[in-house]
Design a protein around this motif. Sequence first.
Motif, PDB file in Angstrom:
ATOM      1  N   ALA A  96       0.826  -1.212   0.000  1.00 45.06           N
ATOM      2  CA  ALA A  96       0.000   0.000   0.000  1.00 45.06           C
ATOM      3  C   ALA A  96       0.860   1.262   0.000  1.00 45.06           C
ATOM      4  O   ALA A  96       0.492   2.280  -0.610  1.00 45.06           O
ATOM      5  CB  ALA A  96      -0.940   0.001   1.202  1.00 45.06           C
ATOM      6  N   TRP A  97       1.982   1.210   0.682  1.00 45.13           N
ATOM      7  CA  TRP A  97       2.917   2.344   0.699  1.00 45.13           C
ATOM      8  C   TRP A  97       3.412   2.616  -0.720  1.00 45.13           C
ATOM      9  O   TRP A  97       3.423   3.764  -1.186  1.00 45.13           O
ATOM     10  CB  TRP A  97       4.077   2.013   1.629  1.00 45.13           C
ATOM     11  CG  TRP A  97       5.128   3.057   1.805  1.00 45.13           C
ATOM     12  CD1 TRP A  97       6.038   3.487   0.861  1.00 45.13           C
ATOM     13  CD2 TRP A  97       5.422   3.794   3.000  1.00 45.13           C
ATOM     14  NE1 TRP A  97       6.866   4.438   1.390  1.00 45.13           N
ATOM     15  CE2 TRP A  97       6.522   4.643   2.700  1.00 45.13           C
ATOM     16  CE3 TRP A  97       4.876   3.801   4.279  1.00 45.13           C
ATOM     17  CZ2 TRP A  97       7.075   5.503   3.659  1.00 45.13           C
ATOM     18  CZ3 TRP A  97       5.435   4.657   5.223  1.00 45.13           C
ATOM     19  CH2 TRP A  97       6.510   5.495   4.915  1.00 45.13           C
ATOM     20  N   LYS A  98       3.819   1.542  -1.411  1.00 43.62           N
ATOM     21  CA  LYS A  98       4.319   1.689  -2.783  1.00 43.62           C
ATOM     22  C   LYS A  98       3.222   2.189  -3.721  1.00 43.62           C
ATOM     23  O   LYS A  98       3.482   2.999  -4.622  1.00 43.62           O
ATOM     24  CB  LYS A  98       4.865   0.350  -3.289  1.00 43.62           C
ATOM     25  CG  LYS A  98       6.021  -0.214  -2.483  1.00 43.62           C
ATOM     26  CD  LYS A  98       7.237   0.673  -2.547  1.00 43.62           C
ATOM     27  CE  LYS A  98       8.422   0.033  -1.832  1.00 43.62           C
ATOM     28  NZ  LYS A  98       9.597   0.933  -1.761  1.00 43.62           N
ATOM     29  N   VAL A  99       2.004   1.698  -3.521  1.00 40.47           N
ATOM     30  CA  VAL A  99       0.891   2.153  -4.356  1.00 40.47           C
ATOM     31  C   VAL A  99       0.653   3.643  -4.134  1.00 40.47           C
ATOM     32  O   VAL A  99       0.440   4.402  -5.101  1.00 40.47           O
ATOM     33  CB  VAL A  99      -0.396   1.352  -4.055  1.00 40.47           C
ATOM     34  CG1 VAL A  99      -1.585   1.943  -4.810  1.00 40.47           C
ATOM     35  CG2 VAL A  99      -0.210  -0.115  -4.427  1.00 40.47           C
ATOM     36  N   ALA A 100       0.706   4.073  -2.889  1.00 40.86           N
ATOM     37  CA  ALA A 100       0.500   5.493  -2.587  1.00 40.86           C
ATOM     38  C   ALA A 100       1.582   6.344  -3.257  1.00 40.86           C
ATOM     39  O   ALA A 100       1.283   7.393  -3.861  1.00 40.86           O
ATOM     40  CB  ALA A 100       0.504   5.719  -1.080  1.00 40.86           C
ATOM     41  N   GLU A 101       2.823   5.913  -3.168  1.00 41.66           N
ATOM     42  CA  GLU A 101       3.910   6.639  -3.827  1.00 41.66           C
ATOM     43  C   GLU A 101       3.679   6.743  -5.333  1.00 41.66           C
ATOM     44  O   GLU A 101       3.811   7.815  -5.933  1.00 41.66           O
ATOM     45  CB  GLU A 101       5.241   5.936  -3.564  1.00 41.66           C
ATOM     46  CG  GLU A 101       5.791   6.103  -2.165  1.00 41.66           C
ATOM     47  CD  GLU A 101       7.148   5.469  -2.004  1.00 41.66           C
ATOM     48  OE1 GLU A 101       7.931   5.974  -1.172  1.00 41.66           O
ATOM     49  OE2 GLU A 101       7.447   4.464  -2.690  1.00 41.66           O
ATOM     50  N   ARG A 102       3.357   5.608  -5.943  1.00 41.45           N
ATOM     51  CA  ARG A 102       3.177   5.598  -7.400  1.00 41.45           C
ATOM     52  C   ARG A 102       1.959   6.416  -7.821  1.00 41.45           C
ATOM     53  O   ARG A 102       1.985   7.104  -8.841  1.00 41.45           O
ATOM     54  CB  ARG A 102       3.060   4.153  -7.905  1.00 41.45           C
ATOM     55  CG  ARG A 102       4.349   3.372  -7.836  1.00 41.45           C
ATOM     56  CD  ARG A 102       5.419   3.935  -8.790  1.00 41.45           C
ATOM     57  NE  ARG A 102       5.032   3.720 -10.181  1.00 41.45           N
ATOM     58  CZ  ARG A 102       4.785   4.714 -11.040  1.00 41.45           C
ATOM     59  NH1 ARG A 102       4.875   5.986 -10.665  1.00 41.45           N
ATOM     60  NH2 ARG A 102       4.440   4.437 -12.281  1.00 41.45           N
ATOM     61  N   ALA A 103       0.890   6.357  -7.032  1.00 36.92           N
ATOM     62  CA  ALA A 103      -0.298   7.156  -7.356  1.00 36.92           C
ATOM     63  C   ALA A 103       0.047   8.641  -7.331  1.00 36.92           C
ATOM     64  O   ALA A 103      -0.369   9.413  -8.208  1.00 36.92           O
ATOM     65  CB  ALA A 103      -1.422   6.840  -6.372  1.00 36.92           C
ATOM     66  N   PHE A 104       0.806   9.040  -6.324  1.00 40.27           N
ATOM     67  CA  PHE A 104       1.227  10.434  -6.212  1.00 40.27           C
ATOM     68  C   PHE A 104       2.101  10.839  -7.400  1.00 40.27           C
ATOM     69  O   PHE A 104       1.928  11.914  -7.990  1.00 40.27           O
ATOM     70  CB  PHE A 104       1.981  10.633  -4.899  1.00 40.27           C
ATOM     71  CG  PHE A 104       2.469  12.042  -4.671  1.00 40.27           C
ATOM     72  CD1 PHE A 104       1.589  13.070  -4.404  1.00 40.27           C
ATOM     73  CD2 PHE A 104       3.827  12.327  -4.729  1.00 40.27           C
ATOM     74  CE1 PHE A 104       2.045  14.368  -4.186  1.00 40.27           C
ATOM     75  CE2 PHE A 104       4.294  13.619  -4.515  1.00 40.27           C
ATOM     76  CZ  PHE A 104       3.398  14.645  -4.246  1.00 40.27           C
ATOM     77  N   GLU A 105       3.030   9.962  -7.757  1.00 35.77           N
ATOM     78  CA  GLU A 105       3.903  10.237  -8.901  1.00 35.77           C
ATOM     79  C   GLU A 105       3.123  10.361 -10.204  1.00 35.77           C
ATOM     80  O   GLU A 105       3.506  11.112 -11.103  1.00 35.77           O
ATOM     81  CB  GLU A 105       4.945   9.116  -9.031  1.00 35.77           C
ATOM     82  CG  GLU A 105       5.971   9.096  -7.915  1.00 35.77           C
ATOM     83  CD  GLU A 105       6.719   7.783  -7.801  1.00 35.77           C
ATOM     84  OE1 GLU A 105       7.533   7.661  -6.864  1.00 35.77           O
ATOM     85  OE2 GLU A 105       6.492   6.884  -8.638  1.00 35.77           O
ATOM     86  N   GLU A 106       2.013   9.633 -10.286  1.00 35.82           N
ATOM     87  CA  GLU A 106       1.199   9.665 -11.500  1.00 35.82           C
ATOM     88  C   GLU A 106       0.142  10.762 -11.482  1.00 35.82           C
ATOM     89  O   GLU A 106      -0.738  10.803 -12.340  1.00 35.82           O
ATOM     90  CB  GLU A 106       0.536   8.305 -11.730  1.00 35.82           C
ATOM     91  CG  GLU A 106       1.501   7.190 -12.088  1.00 35.82           C
ATOM     92  CD  GLU A 106       2.230   7.427 -13.412  1.00 35.82           C
ATOM     93  OE1 GLU A 106       1.667   8.135 -14.276  1.00 35.82           O
ATOM     94  OE2 GLU A 106       3.349   6.917 -13.575  1.00 35.82           O
ATOM     95  N   GLY A 107       0.228  11.660 -10.491  1.00 35.22           N
ATOM     96  CA  GLY A 107      -0.602  12.853 -10.510  1.00 35.22           C
ATOM     97  C   GLY A 107      -1.832  12.826  -9.625  1.00 35.22           C
ATOM     98  O   GLY A 107      -2.644  13.759  -9.660  1.00 35.22           O
ATOM     99  N   ALA A 108      -1.993  11.770  -8.819  1.00 38.20           N
ATOM    100  CA  ALA A 108      -3.186  11.662  -7.978  1.00 38.20           C
ATOM    101  C   ALA A 108      -2.995  12.363  -6.637  1.00 38.20           C
ATOM    102  O   ALA A 108      -1.877  12.514  -6.142  1.00 38.20           O
ATOM    103  CB  ALA A 108      -3.540  10.204  -7.740  1.00 38.20           C
TER     104      ALA A 108
END
Length: 288
Positions: free
Chosen positions: A32-44
Amino acid sequence: MLVQLNDVFMAYNLLKGKKGLIFGALNEKSIAWKVAERAFEEGAEVVLSNTPVALRFGNVYELAERMNTVVIPADATNIQDLENLIDQTMERFGGKIDFVLHSIGMSPNVRKGRTYDDLDYEFFLKTLDISAISFHKILQTCWKKDAITHGGSVVALSYIAAQRTLYGYNDMADAKALLESIARSFGYIYGRERGVRINTVSQSPTETTAGGGVMGFDALLDFSDRMSPLGNASALDCADFCITLFSDLTRKITMQNIYNDGGFSSMGMSNRAMAVYNRNLEECKDCK
């Protein structure tokens, strides 16, 4: 402006302008931590949530600060907590939620070393409530509050033990089977009425805080890596896949359990695994 959270990444703006709620981030090992990071990087824009107890042991507030967001404590088995969480999340976003990640799992029986033929049934009920029924509670709360946008996406993390018996996975296997069933049942209703997609991702065994509690986990990790043509999928691999499921690129995928496991789910025996088996055959003649 993108902020680099991982050592290496490539952003495609797949989630630009989207807003998501992520359950289960605990520390840097968490999927979930990695998903949050990637979501943020993708503009969310993301809101993070976990139980108050878990938040005392993890460092998710550091992640929230780096992402300029908030952590809202909530017990996902408690409807009142969920209602408060959804209300606060929508208030922060100024509207509905575009995507949700359920990354919640815990078995008291596993933690206490109780084997499947000697389960404590009160523990068993807690396993099901925390690891699977919480998913239904989240979906039902969002449904009643009409909290997810039309075309939104919900993903829950699963494991192949929902379909196949794996030594040591214990009552978590039953919980994952229930989790996948909930995704199909609610996926039909949510898709038919509100155009929301609901899927589960069956991930490789992954070195997380929760995964490490499974009996024989290190051997399972090695075995699945040897069996998989592409090797085990990492937490970051899983995060990348979740991002595609949250994005508009997967608008017609719903009610599916999708394997992100390097090919393990399609294998019978690999050369690498057979080589280890043959070397140890004599030593294991009496293994059960």
